[in-house]
Design a protein around this motif. Structure first.
Motif, PDB file in Angstrom:
ATOM      1  N   PHE A   1      -5.780  11.444   0.635  1.00  0.00           N
ATOM      2  CA  PHE A   1      -5.275  11.690  -0.717  1.00  0.00           C
ATOM      3  C   PHE A   1      -3.754  11.646  -0.732  1.00  0.00           C
ATOM      4  N   ILE A   2      -3.130  12.299   0.257  1.00  0.00           N
ATOM      5  CA  ILE A   2      -1.672  12.271   0.359  1.00  0.00           C
ATOM      6  C   ILE A   2      -1.197  10.847   0.668  1.00  0.00           C
ATOM      7  N   ARG A   3      -1.929  10.202   1.543  1.00  0.00           N
ATOM      8  CA  ARG A   3      -1.531   8.852   1.952  1.00  0.00           C
ATOM      9  C   ARG A   3      -1.476   7.906   0.753  1.00  0.00           C
ATOM     10  N   GLN A   4      -2.487   7.958  -0.120  1.00  0.00           N
ATOM     11  CA  GLN A   4      -2.480   7.027  -1.255  1.00  0.00           C
ATOM     12  C   GLN A   4      -1.424   7.416  -2.284  1.00  0.00           C
ATOM     13  N   ALA A   5      -1.147   8.760  -2.413  1.00  0.00           N
ATOM     14  CA  ALA A   5      -0.101   9.197  -3.343  1.00  0.00           C
ATOM     15  C   ALA A   5       1.281   8.743  -2.859  1.00  0.00           C
ATOM     16  N   VAL A   6       1.557   8.927  -1.547  1.00  0.00           N
ATOM     17  CA  VAL A   6       2.827   8.478  -0.988  1.00  0.00           C
ATOM     18  C   VAL A   6       2.931   6.958  -1.071  1.00  0.00           C
ATOM     19  N   GLY A   7       1.802   6.266  -0.863  1.00  0.00           N
ATOM     20  CA  GLY A   7       1.793   4.807  -0.993  1.00  0.00           C
ATOM     21  C   GLY A   7       2.189   4.364  -2.398  1.00  0.00           C
ATOM     22  N   GLN A   8       1.707   5.067  -3.389  1.00  0.00           N
ATOM     23  CA  GLN A   8       2.101   4.753  -4.773  1.00  0.00           C
ATOM     24  C   GLN A   8       3.605   4.920  -4.964  1.00  0.00           C
ATOM     25  N   ILE A   9       4.165   6.021  -4.413  1.00  0.00           N
ATOM     26  CA  ILE A   9       5.603   6.263  -4.561  1.00  0.00           C
ATOM     27  C   ILE A   9       6.403   5.152  -3.880  1.00  0.00           C
TER      28      ILE A   9
ATOM     29  N   ASN B   1      -9.705   6.226  -3.005  1.00  0.00           N
ATOM     30  CA  ASN B   1      -9.548   5.200  -1.978  1.00  0.00           C
ATOM     31  C   ASN B   1      -9.283   3.840  -2.621  1.00  0.00           C
ATOM     32  N   ARG B   2      -9.933   3.566  -3.750  1.00  0.00           N
ATOM     33  CA  ARG B   2      -9.705   2.279  -4.433  1.00  0.00           C
ATOM     34  C   ARG B   2      -8.263   2.188  -4.944  1.00  0.00           C
ATOM     35  N   ILE B   3      -7.743   3.324  -5.458  1.00  0.00           N
ATOM     36  CA  ILE B   3      -6.346   3.311  -5.934  1.00  0.00           C
ATOM     37  C   ILE B   3      -5.404   2.990  -4.779  1.00  0.00           C
ATOM     38  N   GLY B   4      -5.667   3.592  -3.625  1.00  0.00           N
ATOM     39  CA  GLY B   4      -4.828   3.316  -2.467  1.00  0.00           C
ATOM     40  C   GLY B   4      -4.917   1.870  -2.025  1.00  0.00           C
ATOM     41  N   VAL B   5      -6.112   1.322  -1.964  1.00  0.00           N
ATOM     42  CA  VAL B   5      -6.296  -0.075  -1.552  1.00  0.00           C
ATOM     43  C   VAL B   5      -5.686  -1.014  -2.591  1.00  0.00           C
ATOM     44  N   ARG B   6      -5.803  -0.664  -3.862  1.00  0.00           N
ATOM     45  CA  ARG B   6      -5.191  -1.471  -4.931  1.00  0.00           C
ATOM     46  C   ARG B   6      -3.683  -1.595  -4.708  1.00  0.00           C
TER      47      ARG B   6
ATOM     48  N   ALA C   1      -8.554  -6.424 -12.922  1.00  0.00           N
ATOM     49  CA  ALA C   1      -7.637  -6.225 -14.047  1.00  0.00           C
ATOM     50  C   ALA C   1      -6.598  -5.162 -13.721  1.00  0.00           C
ATOM     51  N   TYR C   2      -7.038  -4.086 -13.038  1.00  0.00           N
ATOM     52  CA  TYR C   2      -6.098  -3.023 -12.667  1.00  0.00           C
ATOM     53  C   TYR C   2      -5.006  -3.565 -11.740  1.00  0.00           C
ATOM     54  N   LEU C   3      -5.411  -4.427 -10.807  1.00  0.00           N
ATOM     55  CA  LEU C   3      -4.453  -4.989  -9.858  1.00  0.00           C
ATOM     56  C   LEU C   3      -3.458  -5.894 -10.569  1.00  0.00           C
ATOM     57  N   GLU C   4      -3.944  -6.721 -11.506  1.00  0.00           N
ATOM     58  CA  GLU C   4      -3.044  -7.596 -12.253  1.00  0.00           C
ATOM     59  C   GLU C   4      -2.030  -6.776 -13.058  1.00  0.00           C
ATOM     60  N   LEU C   5      -2.522  -5.690 -13.663  1.00  0.00           N
ATOM     61  CA  LEU C   5      -1.634  -4.827 -14.434  1.00  0.00           C
ATOM     62  C   LEU C   5      -0.567  -4.204 -13.531  1.00  0.00           C
TER      63      LEU C   5
END
Length: 816
Positions: A740-748, A775-780, A809-813
């Motif tokens: 969870f932390i990993r995907q949040a830091v990845g977003q930042i 997990n999908r958000i992180g992979v995206r 669509a999420y990835l394109e956005l």
């Protein structure tokens, strides 16, 4: 009507022993007996600072307060203010008083109030013993009460061990061993209790005036020894020889030999049967104990042969020990005669303890330095004893607790942080993410709760009573008075309480302060304090009892309010869980519970939670606003309650108050510095808030993201601190970078344009379960970062879209 009996003392002066019969005195003694015989079976009245443990404590406090009103009727007529009873009693009253004063600055007001009730109960037992146990008859009654209570607990534990009865957690399975806990549901406290009971029983076995009494005490030595060994408590086992040698110093030489003989004989008989007894005990427990929560226990019949084999072993060893101990006791007159010349030497009392210490150390080294112990003892017990050292995890963890307690006391030095403060504060000051709602030391926990002033009052009172008693006792040491057993009991429990939380059990605390009261009463007529003689006059003598009566009635009323609140709360839970009532009906008993106990965190939290659920189900904002008002009110008295802080966070999220939301999460991190969930949530919120404002306010987005990265760096710093812990010390709860932390830091990192760092951070999520949205958000974001670097992963892209077709669509956005 009274009569007097004269007996010889060591100074050749006749001493008068008074035998008064008073209905109020014996009614009060009977009332105390009821407490010690029946209340221990409520988990020893453990004060765990949660709702589940509170109702039995309230019941006990109300009962004791009612009995004390009868005690006051006797005290008001018979108290002598010009003897130590008055100053010692006043010192005892200061303990609940300082807890009450400390409650005004308590970090948990409700827990502080509970501790006022508990210490008031201790004061009642002390004052009762000081007032009532004033004659040989009442001392014998007090001794009988404590022994019957203690022996009943031992038998109760053995009935559980034989599989005839079942009490939840009366036996633990932990670290590959079935650890006996009896009524306490905690093996170390049971071991501390048995340690005191064993040393007391051995003393009475060789010191009792009547042979049948000696035989009965000796008979119980083996059951106590077996129970003691089945607790697997290393700390209590280390203390046993130390305390035994300490007490031997206070005995005549012949009694020293008899006392040591009784302990050794009972130990030898116990170790002879310990191996086969333990094997059958384990066999029984493997069948009896439920495999899963909710499963019924498979109790053994009273005619079960396996159980009976253990009972017969126990009976045979107990009978042999009884006869040998009585034989040792019978040899005491001969020993006394033979040792009379040696007794005259100044340091003769220390000869046997010193020789025993050297011999014991040699025997221990031989047994555990070779394979002898493994052959004599069950493997689980011999291995646990062999592992005793100052580098084992339990020792290192306790040292950490004590260091953290000193950190707390540095911020709350004089009057502490109130009753229950350790439970509320330890996560803020802890060195590593352990979980321990008790400081594992009565004295360090007292320091945290009432500061140095309160601790000095407690230690001062105990020290004065010990000094007063031992000074008078030594004058008649040759007569070996039986009341020395109360000193053995108090000193043993307090010694073990230095390394564990025995005194958090109200039963144990009551036992200790009742015995302290007896010690204060035994020689009270030997000393006169003329400066207090004025208070013996009629116009003054009733002020002190009246004050105590007023305090007792006040406590009784307040405890009754808390007990009524607990009743209404339980009713609300029953209606919610079993009857499935609508919310408006549930709130009626819950509001009554809060009305009776406004500062109770559990009642308030449950109402907040129900209101929050109603908001999410209906969208009616009024529910969230009601919850917010309740949170603000309860947080003023429970500022360190984790569940209240989390409720505040969720409430701000429901109301869309994002600035307040982040302030609450930062507060949670500052107060729970090793709680990874607060870091997870805060970093994610900073990531999302940064994403939401990056188009309109990029500077603010960078502020959010930078703070999220600071928290991530703090996690890495704390991981390094954990790596530096001694190898033998357990870390406690997990504190790692979670997915969870990993995907949040990845977003930042992605939002900051640090694409290579984002890929490196998110790469471990590639093999995760993509059915999880997080997990999908992180992979995206991983795929988007790869794209920004001119790279791609077609296979991963296909897996992501297969998990959710909307991901394309999420990835394109995201790329736009």
């Amino acid at each position: 009507m009274s009569n007097y009996q004269y007996r010889k003392s060591s100074n050749a002066k006749p001493k008068i022993e008074k035998f008064d019969f008073s209905i109020t005195q014996w009614a009060s003694v009977f009332g105390m007996a009821i407490f010690f015989l029946f209340f221990p079976y409520q988990s020893g009245l453990f004060n765990g600072f949660t709702y589940d443990f509170e109702p039995p404590i309230y019941e006990a406090a109300m009962y004791v307060s009612a009995v004390f009103l009868v005690v006051l009727a006797y005290l008001s007529r018979n108290m002598k203010f010009d003897c130590p009873e008055f100053p010692l009693g006043t010192g005892m009253v200061l303990i609940p008083f300082v807890y009450w004063i400390s409650s005004f600055q308590a970090v948990s007001y409700h827990n502080a109030v509970v501790m006022v009730f508990v210490t008031a109960v201790y004061a009642v037992f002390f004052l009762t013993a000081q007032s009532l146990v004033s004659t040989r008859a009442t001392r014998l009654a007090a001794e009988l009460i404590l022994y019957v209570s203690g022996y009943a607990i031992v038998i109760f534990g053995l009935l559980n061990a034989m599989g005839h009865i079942y009490k939840k957690d009366a036996i633990w399975f932990t670290s590959g061993a079935y650890r006996l806990t009896s009524v306490f549901q905690y093996s170390n406290t049971y071991a501390g209790f048995l340690l005191a009971l064993l040393l007391c029983a051995a003393f009475s076995a060789v010191n009792a005036k009547r042979r049948v009494v000696s035989w009965l005490h000796a008979f119980m030595l083996v059951p106590i020894w077996i129970s003691f060994m089945l607790t697997y408590s290393r700390g209590a086992l280390v203390l046993l020889p130390v305390l035994a040698l300490a007490f031997v110093v206070f005995l005549r030489l012949d009694r020293q030999i008899a006392y040591a003989g009784a302990l050794l004989v009972s130990a030898a008989a116990s170790f002879v049967i310990l191996g086969p007894f333990t094997e059958r005990y384990v066999e029984i427990m493997q069948i009896v104990l439920p495999k899963f929560d909710g499963d019924p226990a498979k109790l053994r019949s009273v005619w079960d042969w396996t159980s009976w084999q253990n009972w017969l072993l126990l009976l045979a060893a107990a009978i042999v020990t009884s006869f040998l101990t009585v034989a040792i006791r019978a040899a005491q007159p001969w020993l006394e005669h033979r040792l009379s010349r040696l007794e005259k030497f100044r340091f003769s009392s220390f000869v046997l303890p010193a020789a025993s210490a050297l011999l014991g150390a040699l025997v221990f080294w031989i047994m555990f330095g070779s394979q002898i112990a493994g052959k004599l003892l069950p493997q689980s017990i011999s291995e646990r004893i062999a592992n005793i050292n100052f580098r084992q995890h339990s020792v290192l963890e306790r040292m950490t607790f004590y260091q953290d307690a000193l950190k707390v006391s540095a911020d709350y030095p004089l009057l502490g942080a109130g009753g229950g403060a350790w439970n509320a504060l330890y996560e803020k000051y802890q060195n590593n993410p352990y979980v321990s709602r008790q400081a594992h030391s009565f004295f360090f926990q007292t320091l945290v709760e009432v500061g140095w002033i309160g601790l000095l009052i407690v230690i001062g009172l105990i020290g004065i009573i010990f000094a007063f008693y031992l000074r008078q006792y030594w004058k008649e040491r040759a007569e070996q008075p039986g009341h020395f057993v109360f000193f053995i009991l108090v000193f043993s429990i307090l010694a073990h309480s230095m390394i564990d939380f025995d005194m958090s059990y109200v039963y144990i605390g009551a036992l200790v302060f009742f015995s302290l009261g007896v010690l204060g009463a035994v020689y009270r007529d030997n000393v006169r304090l003329p400066r207090f003689s004025l208070l013996n006059q009629v116009r003054w003598r009733y002020l002190y009892p009246a004050f105590l009566g007023l305090m007792s009635v006040t406590i009784l009323i307040q405890v009754y309010q808390e007990y009524t609140a607990a009743h209404y709360y339980q009713r609300a839970l029953t209606m919610a869980v079993k009857e499935q009532r609508p919310l408006h009906e549930l709130l009626d008993p819950l509001d009554k519970a809060i009305a009776y106990s406004p500062a109770h965190p559990t009642y308030n939290y449950v109402k907040i939670d129900w209101l929050s659920q109603a908001f999410r189900q209906t969208g009616d904002r009024s529910y969230a606003l009601q919850a917010k008002e309740l949170i603000e009110r309860i947080k003023s008295t429970e500022s360190y309650d984790r569940m209240i802080i989390l409720s505040k966070y969720r409430n701000h999220k429901d109301l869309g108050e994002y600035n307040e939301l982040m302030e609450t999460l930062e507060e949670g991190i500052s107060k729970f510095q090793w709680d990874i969930q607060f870091y997870e949530t805060a970093i994610m919120e900073y990531a999302l808030n940064g994403n939401s404002v990056k188009a309109t306010d990029p500077d603010r987005a960078q502020i959010y993201w930078n703070r999220g990265m600071e928290l991530y760096e703090e996690i890495l710093r704390r991981e390094q601190l954990l790596a530096s812990l001694p190898e033998e010390q357990l870390q406690g709860r997990s504190f790692d970078v979670t997915p969870f932390i990993r995907q949040a830091v990845g977003q930042i990192l992605y939002g900051q344009g640090r694409y290579e760092d984002a890929v490196s951070m998110l790469q471990p999520l590639v093999e995760s379960d993509l059915r999880d949205i997080y997990n999908r958000i992180g992979v995206r974001h991983y795929l988007a970062a790869l794209h920004k670097l001119g790279q791609s992963d077609t296979e991963l892209m296909n897996r992501l879209i297969e998990a959710d077709p909307n991901e394309h669509a999420y990835l394109e956005l995201l790329l736009q």
